[in-house]
Design an enzyme around this catalytic site. Structure first.
Site, PDB file in Angstrom:
ATOM      1  CG  ASP A  45      -0.343  -0.065   2.523  1.00  0.00           C
ATOM      2  OD1 ASP A  45       0.890  -0.247   2.593  1.00  0.00           O
ATOM      3  OD2 ASP A  45      -1.062   0.065   3.534  1.00  0.00           O
ATOM      4  CB  SER A  46       4.593   1.682  -0.040  1.00  0.00           C
ATOM      5  OG  SER A  46       4.846   0.514  -0.803  1.00  0.00           O
ATOM      6  CG  ASP A  84       0.404  -4.055   1.988  1.00  0.00           C
ATOM      7  OD1 ASP A  84       0.341  -4.904   2.906  1.00  0.00           O
ATOM      8  OD2 ASP A  84       1.311  -3.211   1.902  1.00  0.00           O
ATOM      9  CD  GLU A 116       0.442  -1.519   8.010  1.00  0.00           C
ATOM     10  OE1 GLU A 116       0.105  -0.744   8.933  1.00  0.00           O
ATOM     11  OE2 GLU A 116       0.931  -1.127   6.934  1.00  0.00           O
ATOM     12  CD  GLU A 183       8.027  -0.489   7.850  1.00  0.00           C
ATOM     13  OE1 GLU A 183       7.103  -1.181   7.385  1.00  0.00           O
ATOM     14  OE2 GLU A 183       8.278   0.676   7.480  1.00  0.00           O
TER      15      GLU A 183
HETATM   16  O1  KIV Z   1       3.675  -1.183   1.668  1.00  0.00           O
HETATM   17  C1  KIV Z   1       4.862  -1.556   1.692  1.00  0.00           C
HETATM   18  O2  KIV Z   1       5.677  -1.215   0.826  1.00  0.00           O
HETATM   19  C2  KIV Z   1       5.285  -2.410   2.780  1.00  0.00           C
HETATM   20  C3  KIV Z   1       6.735  -2.782   2.868  1.00  0.00           C
HETATM   21  C4  KIV Z   1       7.530  -1.646   3.323  1.00  0.00           C
HETATM   22  C5  KIV Z   1       6.949  -3.978   3.708  1.00  0.00           C
HETATM   23  O3  KIV Z   1       4.490  -2.783   3.587  1.00  0.00           O
END
Ligand code: KIV
Length: 266
Positions: A45-46, A84, A116, A183
């Protein structure tokens, strides 16, 4: 080589072979990363901050996630594709979490979901794995909790946080997660968690002793501007490479050096 499965990842931990994971958000990048032999591609979700220009991951929708994951999944011949679950797609109720995880797997082509949380998500992880959707957990610094954490801070430095991290790790394993992202926690603590858990740990800012490592692809490639947390290694400065190429193109168009005969039809 066939598609990597969650069983292969467990075998890698058991045999001491490190697991590689990178984020990907589009077809061309995923095609290159997959061909390089990375084990897991995470459509994180980044995508919210890295690709869509949001300040954080909170505005990302299920639709955004499915859209980007479809492109990544089409490119992947080998890597396991993990999607995600975005903010508010699993926190509201276990029923919502199951329905949304199911929709995301069905429509995106991913093979597993990531979410998460630790102890607070034990029931949710169990419910999703009980309907046969593999879950990767994510503990330590959890970006969807940015406002509660008061910013992006290293977790697990104080005794209370350290204990919480260990409890969270055991809870997600008990719930049936097939692996867990750690993380931004001290390397010593990540080592302890990795030893305690049977499932693989994947670290980001968690030191060398995790079973695997993950980085955001744009950080590794030098496409994240000034953003440079301590745990990121920039393997190449693509921003420089791209700028040089584009400036050359502009200059050649202006001077009529491009297109020349080689790039024109006679
Ligand atoms: O969303 C993301 O990129 C992540 C990674 C940093 C593990 O959760």
């Amino acid at each position: 080589m066939g598609k990597i499965t969650i069983l292969d990842l467990q075998k890698m931990k058991d045999e001491g072979e490190k697991i590689t994971m990178l984020t990907a958000y589009d077809y061309p990048t995923a095609r290159i990363l997959d061909a390089c032999g990375v084990d897991i591609l995470l459509v994180g979700d980044s995508v919210g901050n890295v690709i869509l220009g949001h300040a954080n991951t909170l505005p990302v929708s299920i639709g955004d996630m499915i859209h980007h994951t479809k492109a990544v999944a089409r490119a992947c011949k080998n890597a396991l594709v993990v999607i995600d679950m975005p903010f508010m797609s699993y926190q509201t109720s276990i029923e919502d979490a199951k329905r949304n995880a199911g929709r995301m797997i069905k429509e995106s082509g991913a093979e597993a979901v990531k979410l998460e949380g630790g102890v607070n998500m034990e029931g949710t992880i169990k419910a999703i794995t009980d309907i046969d959707i593999p879950v990767m957990a994510h503990i330590g610094l959890t970006p969807q909790s940015v406002h509660k954490m008061g910013g992006y801070r290293v977790q697990g430095r104080e005794d209370k946080q350290r204990e919480k991290l260990l409890t969270d790790a055991l809870a997600v394993e008990r719930a049936g997660a097939f692996s867990v992202v750690l993380e931004a926690i001290p390397g010593k603590l990540a080592k302890e968690v990795t030893k305690k858990l049977k499932i693989p740990t994947i670290g980001i800012g968690a030191g060398v002793n995790c079973d695997g490592q993950v980085l955001v692809i744009n950080d590794l490639l030098g496409l994240s501007g000034e953003f440079r947390p301590k745990f990121v290694k920039k393997y190449v400065n693509l921003e420089e490479v791209i700028s040089k190429a584009v400036k050359e193109y502009i200059s050649e168009v202006k001077s009529e050096a491009f297109p020349n005969d080689e790039h024109s039809f006679q």
